[in-house]
Motif scaffolding. Structure first.
Motif, PDB file in Angstrom:
ATOM      1  N   ALA A   1      52.527  39.036  93.628  1.00 14.59           N
ATOM      2  CA  ALA A   1      52.271  38.736  95.035  1.00 14.59           C
ATOM      3  C   ALA A   1      51.278  37.609  95.099  1.00 14.59           C
ATOM      4  CB  ALA A   1      51.649  39.986  95.589  1.00 14.59           C
ATOM      5  N   LEU A   2      50.754  37.015  93.908  1.00 14.73           N
ATOM      6  CA  LEU A   2      49.626  36.350  94.044  1.00 14.73           C
ATOM      7  C   LEU A   2      48.281  36.537  94.503  1.00 14.73           C
ATOM      8  CD1 LEU A   2      51.596  32.781  94.538  1.00 14.73           C
ATOM      9  CD2 LEU A   2      50.944  33.905  92.395  1.00 14.73           C
ATOM     10  N   PRO A   3      47.893  37.523  94.016  1.00 14.30           N
ATOM     11  CA  PRO A   3      46.736  38.207  94.700  1.00 14.30           C
ATOM     12  C   PRO A   3      45.440  37.327  94.539  1.00 14.30           C
ATOM     13  CG  PRO A   3      47.159  39.324  92.517  1.00 14.30           C
ATOM     14  CD  PRO A   3      48.239  38.285  92.735  1.00 14.30           C
ATOM     15  N   LYS A   4      44.759  37.353  95.740  1.00 13.99           N
ATOM     16  CA  LYS A   4      43.247  37.038  95.717  1.00 13.99           C
ATOM     17  C   LYS A   4      42.275  37.983  95.117  1.00 13.99           C
ATOM     18  CE  LYS A   4      44.259  33.576  99.182  1.00 13.99           C
ATOM     19  NZ  LYS A   4      44.341  33.328 100.556  1.00 13.99           N
ATOM     20  N   ILE A   5      42.812  39.149  95.803  1.00 14.12           N
ATOM     21  CA  ILE A   5      42.056  40.538  95.137  1.00 14.12           C
ATOM     22  C   ILE A   5      42.871  41.491  94.847  1.00 14.12           C
ATOM     23  CG2 ILE A   5      40.406  42.554  95.854  1.00 14.12           C
ATOM     24  CD1 ILE A   5      39.184  40.948  97.887  1.00 14.12           C
ATOM     25  N   LEU A   6      42.944  41.890  93.787  1.00 11.56           N
ATOM     26  CA  LEU A   6      44.129  42.937  92.970  1.00 11.56           C
ATOM     27  C   LEU A   6      43.127  44.446  93.106  1.00 11.56           C
ATOM     28  CD1 LEU A   6      47.007  43.075  92.079  1.00 11.56           C
ATOM     29  CD2 LEU A   6      45.934  42.888  89.669  1.00 11.56           C
ATOM     30  N   MET A   7      43.764  45.452  93.803  1.00 15.14           N
ATOM     31  CA  MET A   7      43.167  46.600  93.862  1.00 15.14           C
ATOM     32  C   MET A   7      44.059  47.634  92.948  1.00 15.14           C
ATOM     33  SD  MET A   7      41.806  47.085  97.661  1.00 15.14           S
ATOM     34  CE  MET A   7      43.274  47.384  98.590  1.00 15.14           C
ATOM     35  N   LEU A   8      43.375  48.101  91.984  1.00 20.57           N
ATOM     36  CA  LEU A   8      44.396  48.965  90.959  1.00 20.57           C
ATOM     37  C   LEU A   8      43.860  50.500  91.183  1.00 20.57           C
ATOM     38  CD1 LEU A   8      43.462  46.135  89.251  1.00 20.57           C
ATOM     39  CD2 LEU A   8      45.494  47.306  88.152  1.00 20.57           C
ATOM     40  N   ASP A   9      44.691  51.231  91.612  1.00 17.76           N
ATOM     41  CA  ASP A   9      44.387  52.770  91.933  1.00 17.76           C
ATOM     42  C   ASP A   9      44.630  53.711  90.617  1.00 17.76           C
ATOM     43  OD1 ASP A   9      43.559  55.204  92.590  1.00 17.76           O
ATOM     44  OD2 ASP A   9      44.509  54.963  94.695  1.00 17.76           O
ATOM     45  N   GLU A  10      43.686  53.933  89.662  1.00 13.33           N
ATOM     46  CA  GLU A  10      44.074  54.799  88.465  1.00 13.33           C
ATOM     47  C   GLU A  10      45.249  54.243  87.677  1.00 13.33           C
ATOM     48  OE1 GLU A  10      43.272  58.639  88.566  1.00 13.33           O
ATOM     49  OE2 GLU A  10      42.339  58.659  90.618  1.00 13.33           O
ATOM     50  N   PRO A  11      45.033  52.943  87.213  1.00 16.61           N
ATOM     51  CA  PRO A  11      46.103  52.460  86.356  1.00 16.61           C
ATOM     52  C   PRO A  11      46.334  53.107  84.986  1.00 16.61           C
ATOM     53  CG  PRO A  11      44.394  51.041  86.210  1.00 16.61           C
ATOM     54  CD  PRO A  11      44.136  51.782  87.262  1.00 16.61           C
ATOM     55  N   SER A  12      45.328  53.850  84.455  1.00 21.84           N
ATOM     56  CA  SER A  12      45.413  54.664  83.388  1.00 21.84           C
ATOM     57  C   SER A  12      46.018  55.964  83.442  1.00 21.84           C
ATOM     58  CB  SER A  12      44.138  54.661  82.419  1.00 21.84           C
ATOM     59  OG  SER A  12      43.263  55.616  83.265  1.00 21.84           O
ATOM     60  N   LEU A  13      46.296  56.449  84.548  1.00 29.48           N
ATOM     61  CA  LEU A  13      46.511  57.923  84.662  1.00 29.48           C
ATOM     62  C   LEU A  13      47.973  58.391  84.054  1.00 29.48           C
ATOM     63  CD1 LEU A  13      45.935  59.985  86.969  1.00 29.48           C
ATOM     64  CD2 LEU A  13      47.939  59.616  88.229  1.00 29.48           C
ATOM     65  N   GLY A  14      47.682  59.289  83.358  1.00 24.85           N
ATOM     66  CA  GLY A  14      48.869  59.882  82.580  1.00 24.85           C
ATOM     67  C   GLY A  14      49.016  59.173  81.408  1.00 24.85           C
ATOM     68  N   LEU A  15      48.413  58.333  80.913  1.00 26.09           N
ATOM     69  CA  LEU A  15      48.618  57.378  79.620  1.00 26.09           C
ATOM     70  C   LEU A  15      48.075  57.957  78.446  1.00 26.09           C
ATOM     71  CD1 LEU A  15      48.861  53.855  81.252  1.00 26.09           C
ATOM     72  CD2 LEU A  15      50.666  55.510  81.149  1.00 26.09           C
ATOM     73  N   ALA A  16      48.755  57.342  77.313  1.00 31.56           N
ATOM     74  CA  ALA A  16      48.167  57.883  76.094  1.00 31.56           C
ATOM     75  C   ALA A  16      47.126  56.994  75.887  1.00 31.56           C
ATOM     76  CB  ALA A  16      48.911  57.803  74.932  1.00 31.56           C
ATOM     77  N   PRO A  17      45.979  57.328  75.263  1.00 33.63           N
ATOM     78  CA  PRO A  17      44.874  56.448  74.826  1.00 33.63           C
ATOM     79  C   PRO A  17      45.300  54.945  74.438  1.00 33.63           C
ATOM     80  CG  PRO A  17      44.413  58.645  73.765  1.00 33.63           C
ATOM     81  CD  PRO A  17      45.586  58.572  74.471  1.00 33.63           C
ATOM     82  N   LEU A  18      45.707  54.937  73.565  1.00 33.28           N
ATOM     83  CA  LEU A  18      46.361  53.506  72.920  1.00 33.28           C
ATOM     84  C   LEU A  18      46.672  52.613  74.286  1.00 33.28           C
ATOM     85  CD1 LEU A  18      46.394  51.898  70.556  1.00 33.28           C
ATOM     86  CD2 LEU A  18      48.823  52.378  70.322  1.00 33.28           C
ATOM     87  N   LEU A  19      47.884  53.368  75.006  1.00 33.08           N
ATOM     88  CA  LEU A  19      48.425  52.613  76.226  1.00 33.08           C
ATOM     89  C   LEU A  19      47.371  52.127  77.190  1.00 33.08           C
ATOM     90  CD1 LEU A  19      51.924  54.218  76.717  1.00 33.08           C
ATOM     91  CD2 LEU A  19      51.359  51.788  76.526  1.00 33.08           C
ATOM     92  N   THR A  20      46.384  53.030  77.625  1.00 31.89           N
ATOM     93  CA  THR A  20      45.352  52.905  78.330  1.00 31.89           C
ATOM     94  C   THR A  20      44.405  51.851  77.798  1.00 31.89           C
ATOM     95  OG1 THR A  20      45.132  55.107  78.791  1.00 31.89           O
ATOM     96  CG2 THR A  20      43.126  53.958  79.232  1.00 31.89           C
ATOM     97  N   LYS A  21      44.479  51.640  76.846  1.00 30.08           N
ATOM     98  CA  LYS A  21      43.627  50.649  76.150  1.00 30.08           C
ATOM     99  C   LYS A  21      44.316  48.991  76.737  1.00 30.08           C
ATOM    100  CE  LYS A  21      41.660  48.892  71.809  1.00 30.08           C
ATOM    101  NZ  LYS A  21      42.661  48.218  71.186  1.00 30.08           N
ATOM    102  N   ASN A  22      45.817  49.171  76.344  1.00 31.62           N
ATOM    103  CA  ASN A  22      46.593  48.314  76.643  1.00 31.62           C
ATOM    104  C   ASN A  22      46.410  47.679  77.975  1.00 31.62           C
ATOM    105  OD1 ASN A  22      47.359  47.870  74.022  1.00 31.62           O
ATOM    106  ND2 ASN A  22      49.271  48.834  74.275  1.00 31.62           N
ATOM    107  N   ILE A  23      46.566  48.646  79.040  1.00 30.57           N
ATOM    108  CA  ILE A  23      46.469  48.555  80.349  1.00 30.57           C
ATOM    109  C   ILE A  23      45.251  47.713  80.723  1.00 30.57           C
ATOM    110  CG2 ILE A  23      46.488  49.485  82.662  1.00 30.57           C
ATOM    111  CD1 ILE A  23      49.133  49.311  81.521  1.00 30.57           C
ATOM    112  N   PHE A  24      43.971  48.282  80.043  1.00 29.43           N
ATOM    113  CA  PHE A  24      42.692  48.004  80.452  1.00 29.43           C
ATOM    114  C   PHE A  24      42.599  46.264  80.042  1.00 29.43           C
ATOM    115  CE2 PHE A  24      41.183  52.310  81.242  1.00 29.43           C
ATOM    116  CZ  PHE A  24      40.578  51.883  82.393  1.00 29.43           C
ATOM    117  N   GLU A  25      43.181  46.007  78.830  1.00 28.84           N
ATOM    118  CA  GLU A  25      43.152  44.541  78.303  1.00 28.84           C
ATOM    119  C   GLU A  25      43.883  43.673  79.319  1.00 28.84           C
ATOM    120  OE1 GLU A  25      42.744  46.000  73.513  1.00 28.84           O
ATOM    121  OE2 GLU A  25      44.487  45.157  74.164  1.00 28.84           O
ATOM    122  N   ALA A  26      45.097  44.153  79.655  1.00 31.97           N
ATOM    123  CA  ALA A  26      45.688  43.309  80.774  1.00 31.97           C
ATOM    124  C   ALA A  26      45.142  43.246  82.101  1.00 31.97           C
ATOM    125  CB  ALA A  26      47.113  43.782  80.894  1.00 31.97           C
TER     126      ALA A  26
END
Ligand SMILES: Nc1ncnc2c1ncn2[C@@H]1O[C@H](COP(=O)(O)OP(=O)(O)OP(=O)(O)O)[C@@H](O)[C@H]1O
Ligand SMILES: [Mg+2]
Lengths: 236, 295
Positions: A153-178
């Protein structure tokens, strides 16, 4: 004038008031964390900014002009993109169609092929899965689609609501890196998280919400060292 | 044996036209999540529009499609926009607002009575009808030419709608809305516009069904009733919201109606249809071919 300004809003779900006289601001290029326990009103706040809910009082300004009584599609067109809690993918559509639909707004529509390439570069896994139905993906892959769809959507502001919800620690790390990579490219990020350590760790500033009110705000590094936050949210 | 084959083919032809009459019902349900009780009346309006377009201009009834489709699309779009949208807005939090169903029932009564008032109760058959009673003989079998054309119209319409939903920007927006309204709003999709369009498309397909029917079917104000009960059965059989499910559901009904009388008294066919309907509801409530909403 801030990039995004929320001034003294009250928000109700039916008869129940969930947010009380809440104010916050986000500057262009910042990463801002919003933390708080279950039911604090974090998701309600994001829904109000993105126009799914209308505040009963107060105002929300984006680049100086009011958006609080505009419908969601107008707010998306302005550039505020909300990636909802629980991903909310279009389960019976393919990964690629989910991403393409992210670029539905007029601003993004013409550039969608190029943006799609960028999303595939950020999440190579999604290119491999592009013709699979979204419902058949793993939780981590689904979160990648949700973030990718937001980027389309080409955000100017990107609002993320709990992107790590239900993810294993390694995946959580990947998501935060992204998310970090997205912020590094200049997109303003508002991050709602229960994983306080990770989210404050990558933020410039933070707000702490309790019972629909901001009880604390400040630079992320300061919040991390605050005794109240250490006991209540970091479990130290 | 040849009769059985002839009945089978005629059943498929008529069944595909049943499917076409139910197509709009399944499209509108898929997106708005409400059963449109006015659908039979929309079909009736479509038949009148087709009838008058062909009669007044002297056009071949199939050529009348070029006026029937846009008129019916606009009619459905405006109907949803003026009568149904306000209720959706008032009941924002409700996924399947029951009041919308009541309004569509009201629309059904109003349209039927309006047509009774304007056109009177008489049955009208297309005059100067080039297709009246036309038969095609293939290997000893007699096939109805207008039903053959109806079959072609049904398949092309279903294919075109399917393509539109799969491949276009608006079609994707409609699919997304049907799957998750709130998430679709967050993509910048105006859900009320999507409802208008879905209603317009559904109504336009009813118009196409009207065109397919008038060469061999009389028009009168309550003609919709004949088809709407079948329509509900067809969409449940095929899977609510499924385009090809509606076509296949229609063909099953058409086959039962034309083949069963070979083996039993014709009154049994209706019983078989309802028994099948109930069996599907018990065994596979999502419909024979329904992957919930598979478009
Ligand atoms: N649709 C709704 N109708 C009624 N009340 C609601 C609705 N959505 C949320 N609430 C209530 O509003 C309050 C805040 O909910 P919200 O979802 O904003 O919290 P949250 O901070 O996002 O919590 P979590 O971390 O669990 O996601 C809760 O008490 C919740 O029960
Ligand atoms: Mg929440």
């Amino acid at each position: 004038m801030s990039f995004l300004e929320v001034n003294h809003i009250d928000v109700f779900h039916g008869d129940v008031q969930v947010i009380f006289d809440l104010s916050l601001h986000v500057e262009e290029g910042e990463v801002v964390s919003i933390i708080g326990g279950n039911g604090a009103g974090k998701s309600t706040l994001l829904k109000t900014i993105s126009g799914l809910l209308e505040p009963a009082a107060g105002e929300i300004l984006f680049q100086g002009s009011p958006i609080h009584s505009q419908p969601p599609e107008t707010i998306v067109e302005r550039g505020i993109i909300h990636i909802p809690e629980g991903r909310r993918l279009f389960t019976l559509m393919t990964v690629k169609d989910n991403l393409i639909i992210g670029a539905y707004n007029r601003r993004a529509d013409g550039l969608k092929e190029a943006t799609l390439e960028q999303v595939y570069t950020l999440f190579p896994r999604l290119r491999e899965r592009q013709s699979q139905l979204a419902m058949t993906l793993s939780g981590g892959e689904q979160q990648m689609v949700a973030i990718g769809r937001g980027l389309m959507a080409l955000p100017k502001i990107l609002m993320l609501d709990e992107p790590s919800l239900g993810l294993a620690p390694l995946l959580t790390k990947n998501i935060f890196e992204a998310v970090r990579a997205i912020a590094d490219q200049g997109t303003t990020v508002v991050l709602v998280e229960q994983d306080v350590k990770h989210s404050l760790g990558m933020s410039d500033r933070g707000y702490v919400l309790e019972h629909g009110r901001t009880v604390m705000e400040g630079p992320a590094a300061e919040l991390m060292n605050d005794p109240h936050i250490k006991t209540a949210y970091l479990g130290l | 044996m040849i009769y059985l084959l002839e009945d089978t083919i005629n059943g498929i032809l008529m069944g595909s036209i049943y499917g076409l009459t139910a197509l709009g019902l399944t499209i509108i349900f898929g997106v708005l999540k409400v059963i449109n009780f006015a659908h039979g009346s929309l079909l009736m309006v479509g038949m009148y529009v087709a009838f008058w377009a062909a009669t007044l201009s002297g056009m071949n009834p199939y050529v009348a499609l070029i006026v029937v489709v846009p008129i019916m699309y606009a009619f459905g779009y405006l109907l949803q926009n003026t009568l149904i949208k306000p209720i959706f807005k008032a009941e924002k939090q409700v996924r399947e607002p029951i009041t919308v169903i009541i309004v569509t029932t009201g629309v059904w009564y109003i349209l039927d009575n309006l047509c009774l008032l304007i056109f009177g109760p008489q049955y009208r058959a297309l005059q100067n009808n080039p297709l009246r009673g036309k038969m095609l003989e293939i290997g000893g079998m007699m096939l109805s030419v207008p039903k053959l054309w109806g079959f072609v119209a049904a398949m092309i319409t279903a294919g075109a709608v399917y393509w539109f939903f799969q491949k276009t920007r608006m079609g994707r927006a409609i699919r997304a809305t049907s799957l998750d309204r709130e998430a679709a709003s967050l993509m910048g999709i105006n859900q009320y516009k999507v409802y208008n369009m879905a209603f317009g498309i559904g109504t336009a397909t009813a118009g196409i069904a009207g065109v397919a029917l008038i060469p061999f079917f009389n028009v009168y104000p309550s003609v919709g009733v004949l088809f709407d009960m079948k329509g509900y059965i067809i969409v449940v059989l095929g899977g609510l919201g499924s385009i090809w499910g509606a076509m296949l559901g229609g063909i099953i009904i058409g086959l039962i109606e034309s083949v069963c009388p070979q083996f039993m008294t014709a009154t049994w066919t209706e019983a078989i249809v309802y028994a099948l309907f109930l069996a599907v509801l018990f065994i596979k409530p999502s419909g024979l071919f329904g992957v919930k909403y598979d478009w």
